[in-house]
Design a protein around this motif. Sequence first.
Motif, PDB file in Angstrom:
ATOM      1  N   GLN A 153       0.827  -1.202   0.000  1.00  0.00           N
ATOM      2  CA  GLN A 153       0.000   0.000   0.000  1.00  0.00           C
ATOM      3  C   GLN A 153       0.863   1.255   0.000  1.00  0.00           C
ATOM      4  N   ALA A 154       1.900   1.274   0.820  1.00  0.00           N
ATOM      5  CA  ALA A 154       2.777   2.445   0.885  1.00  0.00           C
ATOM      6  C   ALA A 154       3.484   2.666  -0.444  1.00  0.00           C
ATOM      7  N   ARG A 155       3.947   1.594  -1.065  1.00  0.00           N
ATOM      8  CA  ARG A 155       4.627   1.711  -2.363  1.00  0.00           C
ATOM      9  C   ARG A 155       3.654   2.206  -3.431  1.00  0.00           C
ATOM     10  N   HIS A 156       2.424   1.711  -3.396  1.00  0.00           N
ATOM     11  CA  HIS A 156       1.396   2.168  -4.329  1.00  0.00           C
ATOM     12  C   HIS A 156       1.129   3.664  -4.140  1.00  0.00           C
ATOM     13  N   ASP A 157       0.964   4.097  -2.894  1.00  0.00           N
ATOM     14  CA  ASP A 157       0.694   5.514  -2.613  1.00  0.00           C
ATOM     15  C   ASP A 157       1.871   6.384  -3.043  1.00  0.00           C
ATOM     16  N   TYR A 158       3.099   5.922  -2.782  1.00  0.00           N
ATOM     17  CA  TYR A 158       4.297   6.673  -3.165  1.00  0.00           C
ATOM     18  C   TYR A 158       4.396   6.803  -4.692  1.00  0.00           C
ATOM     19  N   THR A 159       4.165   5.718  -5.401  1.00  0.00           N
ATOM     20  CA  THR A 159       4.228   5.730  -6.860  1.00  0.00           C
ATOM     21  C   THR A 159       3.154   6.642  -7.444  1.00  0.00           C
ATOM     22  N   ALA A 160       1.949   6.589  -6.877  1.00  0.00           N
ATOM     23  CA  ALA A 160       0.861   7.441  -7.357  1.00  0.00           C
ATOM     24  C   ALA A 160       1.188   8.922  -7.132  1.00  0.00           C
ATOM     25  N   LEU A 161       1.764   9.241  -5.984  1.00  0.00           N
ATOM     26  CA  LEU A 161       2.148  10.629  -5.719  1.00  0.00           C
ATOM     27  C   LEU A 161       3.218  11.089  -6.702  1.00  0.00           C
ATOM     28  N   CYS A 162       4.240  10.281  -6.910  1.00  0.00           N
ATOM     29  CA  CYS A 162       5.323  10.656  -7.821  1.00  0.00           C
ATOM     30  C   CYS A 162       4.825  10.860  -9.246  1.00  0.00           C
ATOM     31  N   ALA A 163       3.794  10.140  -9.627  1.00  0.00           N
ATOM     32  CA  ALA A 163       3.261  10.251 -10.985  1.00  0.00           C
ATOM     33  C   ALA A 163       2.590  11.601 -11.238  1.00  0.00           C
ATOM     34  N   VAL A 164       2.109  12.253 -10.193  1.00  0.00           N
ATOM     35  CA  VAL A 164       1.410  13.525 -10.388  1.00  0.00           C
ATOM     36  C   VAL A 164       2.225  14.750  -9.987  1.00  0.00           C
ATOM     37  N   LEU A 165       3.388  14.534  -9.380  1.00  0.00           N
ATOM     38  CA  LEU A 165       4.227  15.667  -8.990  1.00  0.00           C
ATOM     39  C   LEU A 165       4.899  16.289 -10.212  1.00  0.00           C
ATOM     40  N   PRO A 166       5.163  17.593 -10.160  1.00  0.00           N
ATOM     41  CA  PRO A 166       5.939  18.218 -11.242  1.00  0.00           C
ATOM     42  C   PRO A 166       7.307  17.551 -11.357  1.00  0.00           C
ATOM     43  N   TRP A 167       7.906  17.680 -12.538  1.00  0.00           N
ATOM     44  CA  TRP A 167       9.167  16.982 -12.799  1.00  0.00           C
ATOM     45  C   TRP A 167      10.327  17.512 -11.981  1.00  0.00           C
ATOM     46  N   SER A 168      10.239  18.727 -11.478  1.00  0.00           N
ATOM     47  CA  SER A 168      11.330  19.311 -10.703  1.00  0.00           C
ATOM     48  C   SER A 168      10.834  19.713  -9.319  1.00  0.00           C
ATOM     49  N   VAL A 169      11.632  19.425  -8.307  1.00  0.00           N
ATOM     50  CA  VAL A 169      11.269  19.805  -6.942  1.00  0.00           C
ATOM     51  C   VAL A 169      11.222  21.325  -6.822  1.00  0.00           C
ATOM     52  N   GLU A 170      12.200  21.989  -7.393  1.00  0.00           N
ATOM     53  CA  GLU A 170      12.268  23.450  -7.372  1.00  0.00           C
ATOM     54  C   GLU A 170      11.706  23.998  -8.678  1.00  0.00           C
ATOM     55  N   PRO A 171      11.161  25.221  -8.661  1.00  0.00           N
ATOM     56  CA  PRO A 171      10.665  25.799  -9.921  1.00  0.00           C
ATOM     57  C   PRO A 171      11.803  25.894 -10.948  1.00  0.00           C
ATOM     58  N   GLU A 172      11.521  25.438 -12.144  1.00  0.00           N
ATOM     59  CA  GLU A 172      12.515  25.450 -13.215  1.00  0.00           C
ATOM     60  C   GLU A 172      11.837  25.837 -14.520  1.00  0.00           C
ATOM     61  N   PRO A 173      12.564  26.581 -15.368  1.00  0.00           N
ATOM     62  CA  PRO A 173      11.994  26.884 -16.677  1.00  0.00           C
ATOM     63  C   PRO A 173      12.019  25.637 -17.554  1.00  0.00           C
ATOM     64  N   GLY A 174      11.109  25.548 -18.463  1.00  0.00           N
ATOM     65  CA  GLY A 174      11.110  24.435 -19.394  1.00  0.00           C
ATOM     66  C   GLY A 174      12.087  24.702 -20.523  1.00  0.00           C
ATOM     67  N   TRP A 175      12.173  23.780 -21.459  1.00  0.00           N
ATOM     68  CA  TRP A 175      12.993  23.973 -22.650  1.00  0.00           C
ATOM     69  C   TRP A 175      12.334  23.240 -23.804  1.00  0.00           C
ATOM     70  N   PRO A 176      12.563  23.752 -24.989  1.00  0.00           N
ATOM     71  CA  PRO A 176      11.909  23.141 -26.142  1.00  0.00           C
ATOM     72  C   PRO A 176      12.554  21.808 -26.523  1.00  0.00           C
ATOM     73  N   GLY A 177      11.789  21.007 -27.218  1.00  0.00           N
ATOM     74  CA  GLY A 177      12.314  19.749 -27.721  1.00  0.00           C
ATOM     75  C   GLY A 177      13.102  19.983 -28.997  1.00  0.00           C
TER      76      GLY A 177
END
Length: 129
Positions: A20-44
């Motif tokens: 259950q804890a691993r499921h909750d952790y994985t679900a949280l990580c899936a919806v978090l922004p890609w960077s912990v700190e605010p970061e500008p994006g970059w084009p592909g």
Amino acid sequence: MAETPTFPADLLDLQRRLHQARHDYTALCAVLPWSVEPEPGWPGTAHPHTGEVTGGRPESPGWTDEEKAEHGRLFALVQDLSTAVVVHEYWATLPKDATVVAARTQLKQHPDAQLAEAPAAAAAESVAA
């Protein structure tokens, strides 16, 4: 195939809580922004022959203090439960050979150690909502 060992109830409960804890952790990580700190994006980068754009990232707003705290809490919970399962006294009762590995695999797959609701179904429901 070898028969399933009889695991202690507390070990099954620890494994269920770990799932259950691993499921909750994985679900949280899936919806978090890609960077912990605010970061500008970059084009592909556009492929020279197909024009398909790959890579790049959107702007990241960073994680809120609540998201950081929840991530830390779940990460620590997964670590603590993993440790509790691995050091459980039950493992000392088994021969020190491949039996332990097979038993740990069987514990992870034991019906009484599974989540009440399948994680994939729960994730699909949260996305649909």
